[in-house]
Motif scaffolding. Sequence first.
Motif, short mmCIF file in Angstrom:
data_model
loop_
_atom_site.label_atom_id
_atom_site.label_comp_id
_atom_site.label_asym_id
_atom_site.label_seq_id
_atom_site.Cartn_x
_atom_site.Cartn_y
_atom_site.Cartn_z
N ARG A 123 44.25 42.87 44.89
CA ARG A 123 44.35 41.23 44.27
C ARG A 123 45.60 40.81 44.20
O ARG A 123 46.70 40.75 43.86
CB ARG A 123 43.84 41.84 42.49
CG ARG A 123 42.34 42.11 42.25
CD ARG A 123 41.37 40.93 42.22
NE ARG A 123 40.22 41.66 41.55
CZ ARG A 123 39.39 41.06 41.81
NH1 ARG A 123 39.93 39.33 42.30
NH2 ARG A 123 38.06 40.87 41.18
N THR A 124 45.98 40.98 45.78
CA THR A 124 47.02 40.37 46.09
C THR A 124 47.16 38.67 45.60
O THR A 124 48.53 38.57 45.38
CB THR A 124 46.60 39.77 47.53
OG1 THR A 124 46.31 41.49 48.43
CG2 THR A 124 47.94 39.66 48.48
N PHE A 125 46.69 37.92 46.04
CA PHE A 125 46.66 36.58 45.79
C PHE A 125 46.87 36.24 43.96
O PHE A 125 47.70 35.92 43.51
CB PHE A 125 45.52 35.69 45.85
CG PHE A 125 45.44 34.33 45.75
CD1 PHE A 125 46.58 33.54 45.68
CD2 PHE A 125 44.97 33.74 44.57
CE1 PHE A 125 47.02 32.04 45.33
CE2 PHE A 125 45.33 32.34 43.84
CZ PHE A 125 45.97 31.65 44.10
N GLU A 126 45.58 36.87 43.35
CA GLU A 126 45.98 37.18 41.67
C GLU A 126 47.68 38.19 40.99
O GLU A 126 48.30 37.14 40.33
CB GLU A 126 44.57 37.94 40.80
CG GLU A 126 43.53 36.94 41.05
CD GLU A 126 42.72 37.91 42.21
OE1 GLU A 126 42.04 37.95 42.41
OE2 GLU A 126 43.72 37.84 43.19
N PHE A 159 38.44 35.26 42.73
CA PHE A 159 39.64 34.94 42.34
C PHE A 159 39.57 35.49 40.43
O PHE A 159 38.35 35.13 40.16
CB PHE A 159 40.24 33.72 41.99
CG PHE A 159 41.24 33.48 41.04
CD1 PHE A 159 42.51 34.08 41.78
CD2 PHE A 159 41.07 32.54 39.93
CE1 PHE A 159 43.85 33.58 41.17
CE2 PHE A 159 42.50 32.65 39.05
CZ PHE A 159 43.46 33.02 40.00
N ASP A 160 40.23 36.54 40.22
CA ASP A 160 40.59 37.22 38.58
C ASP A 160 41.11 37.43 37.91
O ASP A 160 41.63 38.41 38.36
CB ASP A 160 38.88 37.76 38.97
CG ASP A 160 38.26 38.69 38.11
OD1 ASP A 160 39.03 37.82 36.88
OD2 ASP A 160 37.59 39.56 36.79
N LEU A 161 41.89 36.37 37.37
CA LEU A 161 42.85 37.32 36.97
C LEU A 161 43.09 37.83 35.81
O LEU A 161 43.42 39.15 35.64
CB LEU A 161 42.96 36.16 35.97
CG LEU A 161 44.59 35.08 36.93
CD1 LEU A 161 45.24 33.33 36.39
CD2 LEU A 161 45.83 35.58 37.97
N SER A 162 41.71 38.09 35.15
CA SER A 162 41.30 39.10 33.43
C SER A 162 41.36 40.34 34.73
O SER A 162 42.37 41.59 34.19
CB SER A 162 40.10 39.23 33.03
OG SER A 162 38.75 39.22 34.49
N ALA A 163 41.46 41.03 35.59
CA ALA A 163 41.08 41.98 36.54
C ALA A 163 42.70 42.31 36.60
O ALA A 163 42.86 43.90 36.51
CB ALA A 163 40.89 42.14 37.97
N ILE A 164 43.81 41.83 36.70
CA ILE A 164 45.42 42.44 36.13
C ILE A 164 45.31 42.59 35.06
O ILE A 164 45.78 43.03 34.21
CB ILE A 164 46.19 41.44 37.10
CG1 ILE A 164 45.82 41.02 38.25
CG2 ILE A 164 47.40 41.85 37.04
CD1 ILE A 164 46.22 42.50 39.10
N LEU A 165 45.62 41.05 34.20
CA LEU A 165 45.65 40.80 33.15
C LEU A 165 45.20 42.13 32.31
O LEU A 165 44.91 41.99 30.56
CB LEU A 165 46.26 39.34 32.55
CG LEU A 165 46.99 39.30 33.15
CD1 LEU A 165 46.54 37.06 32.41
CD2 LEU A 165 48.62 39.22 33.51
#
Length: 235
Positions: A197-200, A4-10
């Motif tokens: 990154r489906t979940f994120e 899990f890595d939100l920074s990959a999106i944001l």
Amino acid sequence: MSGFDLSAILGNPEYSAMLLHGIEMTFIIYAGSWSLAMALALLLLGLRLSPFRFGDPLVAAYVSYHRNVPTLVQLMLWYFGIFTLMPSGIANWLASHNAESIFAVIGLGLCQAAYFSEDLRSGVRSVGDGQMQAARALGHGYVSAMRFVIMPQGVRNALPPLINHSVSLFKNSSLAVIIGASELTHAVKEIENLSFRTFEIYLIGTVLYLFFSLVIMSIGAYLSMRADPARSARA
């Protein structure tokens, strides 16, 4: 792929730009469809309250259709059906001016007008008969009494359901993805396809919809409090 890595999106400028564009288009569709729905709801209410006998059954049929046919089906009918039957000149103009968003506004607005009109009708019916009689005794005609006495009270009484349906309209704007409108859900799906990154990305989309829905509810609660002096005093 890491966990899990939100920074990959944001943290990705391209994805952030896509999200911002999706949010912008969502609110454009929402504001356009809300305005259309409210304007049409007032017209439907006027027809229903008018002395013309044909007004009530026509409005009842309109409301029944839009309340019993799924909104998704109505959007598909407009875009994949009615759009294809339009003259080529009009169709080409619409295609070059974001037809997906235009038909999303039309489909959502026409559907929501049925709910808004019933909310307003219930609000007006909740105003006591004595209000009209008092207004007429003070010299108001029917139109003047409706405009200055009955409608303000009716709209105030109708605010709670109007707010609820306004939030529902915002959430239903996500249905516009089915006809290709580039709103928030469309942006989420595009980012998921690019990033895997489906979940994120779906978590971000969920939080955004929740946040903006709560903002709309908060604005509605504030307006309800301002419109009801007694409630405001109790608060």
